[in-house]
Design an enzyme around this catalytic site. Structure first.
Site, PDB file in Angstrom:
ATOM      1  N   SER A 144       0.865  -1.174   0.000  1.00  0.00           N
ATOM      2  CA  SER A 144       0.000   0.000   0.000  1.00  0.00           C
ATOM      3  C   SER A 144       0.901   1.224   0.000  1.00  0.00           C
ATOM      4  O   SER A 144       2.082   1.128   0.369  1.00  0.00           O
ATOM      5  CB  SER A 144      -0.878  -0.004   1.258  1.00  0.00           C
ATOM      6  OG  SER A 144      -1.505   1.243   1.464  1.00  0.00           O
ATOM      7  N   TYR A 157      -1.123  -0.728  10.890  1.00  0.00           N
ATOM      8  CA  TYR A 157      -1.304  -1.077   9.477  1.00  0.00           C
ATOM      9  C   TYR A 157      -0.091  -0.644   8.660  1.00  0.00           C
ATOM     10  O   TYR A 157       0.455  -1.425   7.873  1.00  0.00           O
ATOM     11  CB  TYR A 157      -2.574  -0.411   8.933  1.00  0.00           C
ATOM     12  CG  TYR A 157      -2.845  -0.720   7.473  1.00  0.00           C
ATOM     13  CD1 TYR A 157      -3.286  -1.975   7.090  1.00  0.00           C
ATOM     14  CD2 TYR A 157      -2.672   0.251   6.482  1.00  0.00           C
ATOM     15  CE1 TYR A 157      -3.541  -2.265   5.755  1.00  0.00           C
ATOM     16  CE2 TYR A 157      -2.922  -0.028   5.157  1.00  0.00           C
ATOM     17  CZ  TYR A 157      -3.363  -1.296   4.792  1.00  0.00           C
ATOM     18  OH  TYR A 157      -3.599  -1.576   3.470  1.00  0.00           O
TER      19      TYR A 157
END
Length: 290
Positions: A144, A157
């Site tokens: 990501s 995350y």
């Protein structure tokens, strides 16, 4: 063990296929001729219900938990028993949690690393011997933009995706001599149900942090996402047909905007602190250009 039938079709092994980008990739691949898809999921019924019934013969849905190494090994063993090879691996399984570092418990942080990082590593560990023997194959690791830049209240995350980005860079160097292509994909916002199904909030809430506002901010990002899941899948498929694919791809215009700002800021910070950096060398160390 000899496979039941060694297929000439291209075989894809994909994790995290019950929703989001993983499910979309399965839905697109099953329509392609000469393609077999192994969809790894904890919810086989859910995955099957979202695939057009006329294409179900092109998909093998296996219930497995990427955090359980034995479960992963069995799913790969079952794949090889049926098809005799694996051509493309997509490590897509993952989830997110919102919370400041102070709010997050060890249990919550370890859980996200178990899925996002160690789950991916479980798959890589057990497909690599197969791909090495074949002297071919593609491994797509889904990171990501959050795997490159830090975001407040997203430390767990982001750090799990940082780990994925770092591991992938190492795997590329280790496996390229064996003809294995390792590709890191770092998307920005794509239209999906990730916030609804793949995002949770730290149980321990501290009023000083804006965790609730962060949830709304992420909702806004997803609701206004520019990323088209169909085009994501199309890109992955196209890359798998490229004999010399790029090693690291940012997906989405927002990804490019964010990463240009991030890399520029990091370069500026490095130059700003140059005197501090070089001051740590031994006085007698040979001078080098920098």
């Amino acid at each position: 063990m000899e496979p039941i039938h060694k297929t000439t079709d291209r075989v894809w092994y994909i994790t995290g296929t019950s929703s989001g980008l993983g499910l979309n990739l399965v839905q697109q691949l099953v329509k392609k001729p000469n393609t077999q898809v192994v969809a790894i999921t904890r919810n086989p019924t859910e995955t099957q219900s979202r695939i057009d019934s006329k294409y179900l013969e092109n998909v093998t849905i296996i219930k497995a938990d990427v955090t359980n190494e034995e479960s992963v090994k069995e799913s790969i063993k079952e794949t090889m028993a049926k098809f005799g090879k694996i051509d493309c691996v997509v490590n897509n399984a993952g989830f997110g949690i919102i919370g400041a570092g102070e709010e997050l418990s060890n249990e919550e942080i370890r859980k996200i690393f178990d899925v996002n990082f160690f789950g991916l590593l479980n798959v890589v560990r057990h497909v690599t011997p197969i791909l090495r023997e074949q002297k071919s194959g593609y491994i797509f690791n889904i990171s990501s933009v959050a795997g490159w830049l830090g975001l407040p209240e997203m430390g767990a995350y982001c750090s799990s995706k940082f780990a994925v980005s770092g591991l992938t860079a190492c795997l590329d160097q280790e496996l390229s001599p064996f003809g294995i292509k390792v590709i890191l994909l770092s998307p920005s916002g794509f239209k999906s149900n990730f916030v609804d199904t793949g995002m949770s909030i730290a149980k321990n809430r501290i009023d000083s942090y804006n965790t609730s506002d962060r949830c709304k901010w992420i909702d806004d990002i997803v609701n206004n996402a520019r990323g088209d899941p169909d085009k994501f899948s199309e890109t992955v498929i196209n890359l798998s047909e490229n004999e010399n694919p790029p090693k690291n791809v940012f997906l989405g215009t927002h990804a490019i905007q964010l990463m240009r700002m991030w890399f520029s800021a990091q370069a500026a910070e490095m130059e700003k602190n140059l005197d501090i950096s070089i001051s740590t060398d031994y006085e007698h160390a040979p001078k080098i250009e920098y």
